[in-house]
Design a protein around this motif. Sequence first.
Motif, PDB file in Angstrom:
ATOM      1  N   GLU A   1       0.812  -1.219   0.000  1.00  0.00           N
ATOM      2  CA  GLU A   1       0.000   0.000   0.000  1.00  0.00           C
ATOM      3  C   GLU A   1       0.845   1.268   0.000  1.00  0.00           C
ATOM      4  O   GLU A   1       0.598   2.200  -0.784  1.00  0.00           O
ATOM      5  CB  GLU A   1      -0.945  -0.010   1.204  1.00  0.00           C
ATOM      6  N   GLY A   2       1.864   1.330   0.862  1.00  0.00           N
ATOM      7  CA  GLY A   2       2.689   2.537   0.966  1.00  0.00           C
ATOM      8  C   GLY A   2       3.456   2.851  -0.308  1.00  0.00           C
ATOM      9  O   GLY A   2       3.331   3.956  -0.856  1.00  0.00           O
ATOM     10  N   PRO A   3       4.274   1.905  -0.826  1.00  0.00           N
ATOM     11  CA  PRO A   3       5.012   2.170  -2.065  1.00  0.00           C
ATOM     12  C   PRO A   3       4.103   2.477  -3.248  1.00  0.00           C
ATOM     13  O   PRO A   3       4.420   3.334  -4.075  1.00  0.00           O
ATOM     14  CB  PRO A   3       5.796   0.867  -2.293  1.00  0.00           C
ATOM     15  N   SER A   4       2.966   1.783  -3.331  1.00  0.00           N
ATOM     16  CA  SER A   4       2.035   2.016  -4.445  1.00  0.00           C
ATOM     17  C   SER A   4       1.481   3.434  -4.399  1.00  0.00           C
ATOM     18  O   SER A   4       1.418   4.121  -5.423  1.00  0.00           O
ATOM     19  CB  SER A   4       0.890   1.001  -4.374  1.00  0.00           C
ATOM     20  N   LYS A   5       1.099   3.893  -3.227  1.00  0.00           N
ATOM     21  CA  LYS A   5       0.554   5.248  -3.090  1.00  0.00           C
ATOM     22  C   LYS A   5       1.617   6.300  -3.367  1.00  0.00           C
ATOM     23  O   LYS A   5       1.353   7.318  -4.030  1.00  0.00           O
ATOM     24  CB  LYS A   5      -0.030   5.450  -1.694  1.00  0.00           C
ATOM     25  N   ALA A   6       2.829   6.070  -2.876  1.00  0.00           N
ATOM     26  CA  ALA A   6       3.907   7.043  -3.084  1.00  0.00           C
ATOM     27  C   ALA A   6       4.218   7.205  -4.579  1.00  0.00           C
ATOM     28  O   ALA A   6       4.366   8.320  -5.081  1.00  0.00           O
ATOM     29  CB  ALA A   6       5.157   6.611  -2.323  1.00  0.00           C
ATOM     30  N   PHE A   7       4.298   6.081  -5.293  1.00  0.00           N
ATOM     31  CA  PHE A   7       4.582   6.154  -6.723  1.00  0.00           C
ATOM     32  C   PHE A   7       3.421   6.780  -7.483  1.00  0.00           C
ATOM     33  O   PHE A   7       3.622   7.610  -8.381  1.00  0.00           O
ATOM     34  CB  PHE A   7       4.866   4.757  -7.278  1.00  0.00           C
ATOM     35  N   SER A   8       2.208   6.395  -7.129  1.00  0.00           N
ATOM     36  CA  SER A   8       1.028   6.936  -7.803  1.00  0.00           C
ATOM     37  C   SER A   8       0.921   8.441  -7.605  1.00  0.00           C
ATOM     38  O   SER A   8       0.655   9.192  -8.554  1.00  0.00           O
ATOM     39  CB  SER A   8      -0.236   6.240  -7.280  1.00  0.00           C
ATOM     40  N   ASP A   9       1.146   8.897  -6.385  1.00  0.00           N
ATOM     41  CA  ASP A   9       1.086  10.344  -6.109  1.00  0.00           C
ATOM     42  C   ASP A   9       2.164  11.087  -6.885  1.00  0.00           C
ATOM     43  O   ASP A   9       1.923  12.176  -7.429  1.00  0.00           O
ATOM     44  CB  ASP A   9       1.243  10.600  -4.610  1.00  0.00           C
ATOM     45  N   GLY A  10       3.367  10.525  -6.934  1.00  0.00           N
ATOM     46  CA  GLY A  10       4.458  11.169  -7.669  1.00  0.00           C
ATOM     47  C   GLY A  10       4.173  11.238  -9.158  1.00  0.00           C
ATOM     48  O   GLY A  10       4.425  12.263  -9.807  1.00  0.00           O
ATOM     49  N   ALA A  11       3.621  10.153  -9.720  1.00  0.00           N
ATOM     50  CA  ALA A  11       3.298  10.141 -11.146  1.00  0.00           C
ATOM     51  C   ALA A  11       2.201  11.149 -11.468  1.00  0.00           C
ATOM     52  O   ALA A  11       2.286  11.892 -12.465  1.00  0.00           O
ATOM     53  CB  ALA A  11       2.862   8.737 -11.566  1.00  0.00           C
ATOM     54  N   GLU A  12       1.177  11.200 -10.632  1.00  0.00           N
ATOM     55  CA  GLU A  12       0.090  12.158 -10.859  1.00  0.00           C
ATOM     56  C   GLU A  12       0.606  13.604 -10.795  1.00  0.00           C
ATOM     57  O   GLU A  12       0.135  14.471 -11.535  1.00  0.00           O
ATOM     58  CB  GLU A  12      -1.013  11.959  -9.818  1.00  0.00           C
ATOM     59  N   LYS A  13       1.567  13.838  -9.926  1.00  0.00           N
ATOM     60  CA  LYS A  13       2.159  15.173  -9.832  1.00  0.00           C
ATOM     61  C   LYS A  13       2.877  15.538 -11.121  1.00  0.00           C
ATOM     62  O   LYS A  13       2.770  16.684 -11.607  1.00  0.00           O
ATOM     63  CB  LYS A  13       3.135  15.216  -8.646  1.00  0.00           C
ATOM     64  N   ILE A  14       3.594  14.581 -11.708  1.00  0.00           N
ATOM     65  CA  ILE A  14       4.275  14.830 -12.981  1.00  0.00           C
ATOM     66  C   ILE A  14       3.262  15.060 -14.094  1.00  0.00           C
ATOM     67  O   ILE A  14       3.426  15.960 -14.933  1.00  0.00           O
ATOM     68  CB  ILE A  14       5.194  13.644 -13.337  1.00  0.00           C
ATOM     69  N   PHE A  15       2.192  14.253 -14.126  1.00  0.00           N
ATOM     70  CA  PHE A  15       1.163  14.430 -15.151  1.00  0.00           C
ATOM     71  C   PHE A  15       0.574  15.847 -15.086  1.00  0.00           C
ATOM     72  O   PHE A  15       0.394  16.498 -16.124  1.00  0.00           O
ATOM     73  CB  PHE A  15       0.032  13.408 -14.970  1.00  0.00           C
ATOM     74  N   ALA A  16       0.266  16.287 -13.871  1.00  0.00           N
ATOM     75  CA  ALA A  16      -0.324  17.617 -13.707  1.00  0.00           C
ATOM     76  C   ALA A  16       0.653  18.708 -14.142  1.00  0.00           C
ATOM     77  O   ALA A  16       0.264  19.691 -14.799  1.00  0.00           O
ATOM     78  CB  ALA A  16      -0.737  17.823 -12.246  1.00  0.00           C
ATOM     79  N   LEU A  17       1.923  18.520 -13.797  1.00  0.00           N
ATOM     80  CA  LEU A  17       2.930  19.508 -14.185  1.00  0.00           C
ATOM     81  C   LEU A  17       3.058  19.596 -15.704  1.00  0.00           C
ATOM     82  O   LEU A  17       3.126  20.692 -16.272  1.00  0.00           O
ATOM     83  CB  LEU A  17       4.271  19.139 -13.551  1.00  0.00           C
ATOM     84  N   VAL A  18       3.084  18.449 -16.354  1.00  0.00           N
ATOM     85  CA  VAL A  18       3.212  18.431 -17.819  1.00  0.00           C
ATOM     86  C   VAL A  18       1.997  19.090 -18.466  1.00  0.00           C
ATOM     87  O   VAL A  18       2.138  19.909 -19.389  1.00  0.00           O
ATOM     88  CB  VAL A  18       3.374  16.980 -18.332  1.00  0.00           C
ATOM     89  N   ARG A  19       0.805  18.744 -17.985  1.00  0.00           N
ATOM     90  CA  ARG A  19      -0.405  19.326 -18.585  1.00  0.00           C
ATOM     91  C   ARG A  19      -0.474  20.834 -18.382  1.00  0.00           C
ATOM     92  O   ARG A  19      -0.811  21.576 -19.317  1.00  0.00           O
ATOM     93  CB  ARG A  19      -1.640  18.654 -17.967  1.00  0.00           C
ATOM     94  N   ASN A  20      -0.165  21.275 -17.162  1.00  0.00           N
ATOM     95  CA  ASN A  20      -0.324  22.702 -16.853  1.00  0.00           C
ATOM     96  C   ASN A  20       0.805  23.565 -17.391  1.00  0.00           C
ATOM     97  O   ASN A  20       0.563  24.643 -17.936  1.00  0.00           O
ATOM     98  CB  ASN A  20      -0.436  22.894 -15.326  1.00  0.00           C
ATOM     99  N   ASP A  21       2.045  23.098 -17.226  1.00  0.00           N
ATOM    100  CA  ASP A  21       3.182  23.968 -17.530  1.00  0.00           C
ATOM    101  C   ASP A  21       3.724  23.770 -18.943  1.00  0.00           C
ATOM    102  O   ASP A  21       4.082  24.750 -19.609  1.00  0.00           O
ATOM    103  CB  ASP A  21       4.300  23.720 -16.514  1.00  0.00           C
ATOM    104  N   ILE A  22       3.772  22.520 -19.398  1.00  0.00           N
ATOM    105  CA  ILE A  22       4.352  22.257 -20.725  1.00  0.00           C
ATOM    106  C   ILE A  22       3.285  22.337 -21.816  1.00  0.00           C
ATOM    107  O   ILE A  22       3.403  23.135 -22.743  1.00  0.00           O
ATOM    108  CB  ILE A  22       5.064  20.887 -20.742  1.00  0.00           C
ATOM    109  N   LEU A  23       2.232  21.532 -21.671  1.00  0.00           N
ATOM    110  CA  LEU A  23       1.165  21.594 -22.673  1.00  0.00           C
ATOM    111  C   LEU A  23       0.401  22.915 -22.601  1.00  0.00           C
ATOM    112  O   LEU A  23      -0.142  23.369 -23.610  1.00  0.00           O
ATOM    113  CB  LEU A  23       0.200  20.410 -22.482  1.00  0.00           C
ATOM    114  N   GLY A  24       0.378  23.530 -21.410  1.00  0.00           N
ATOM    115  CA  GLY A  24      -0.232  24.855 -21.272  1.00  0.00           C
ATOM    116  C   GLY A  24       0.669  25.981 -21.737  1.00  0.00           C
ATOM    117  O   GLY A  24       0.263  27.145 -21.734  1.00  0.00           O
TER     118      GLY A  24
END
Length: 227
Positions: free
Chosen positions: A109-132
């Motif tokens: 549970e812990g490693p899965s959540k940590a990786f998922s949260d980190g990946a979602e953060k990168i996705f949001a950054l790419v969408r907002n800052d790069i694609l935006g």
Amino acid sequence: FPVTIHTPMINKALELMVDVADESQLTLDPEMNTYYFMDTVVTKMPAMLEPMGITRARGTGVLTKKELSPQLRIDIAATVAQMSQTLHAQNKNLEKVMLSTPSLKPALEGPSKAFSDGAEKIFALVRNDILGEKFETPPQEYFALTTQVIDLGYKMMFETLIPQFEQQLELRKANARSLLIMEFVLAALVILIVSYLAAGTYYAVVGSVQVFENGARQMGDPYRDWE
């Protein structure tokens, strides 16, 4: 390595992982927890980490130049959408593993959540800052963030997923061995019982034949007892 060499080499490595799973028949695993473990290790996690590395390289280049071509926009958007879907499927896999084997929940549970949260953060950054096309994130910071998530993914894969997967397979092997021994003992017991009954039947029949034989002799020689 140049991209023309690196990409085909990675693809060959991913294909090899699938081939190994096929040859070992893990692809057809009937057990729910180890099947979803296998699917995560062999397909889902590699399908996350390799595109994440590509997104790191492309995003760093865009943030350095502060320009985004139409084709690159399409490529980056498609890659992020693909990774988002894969991450969702991967999380579903691990949820099913933890549901079928609750004892694995503390480890996964812990490693899965940590990786998922980190990946979602990168996705949001790419969408907002790069694609935006804001280009506010320093390229070195973006590179460090994506590298951190990639490292987290590999750590999760090699320190959590694969060891736990192997442990579940070893546990199944031990259970199968115990079941085989139990079936062997039961079969031996059945053979002994059948042999005992067969021997009893044999001696009962032989005894009956002897009784009939003695009776027939007496009937054939009625004066024998008087001699």
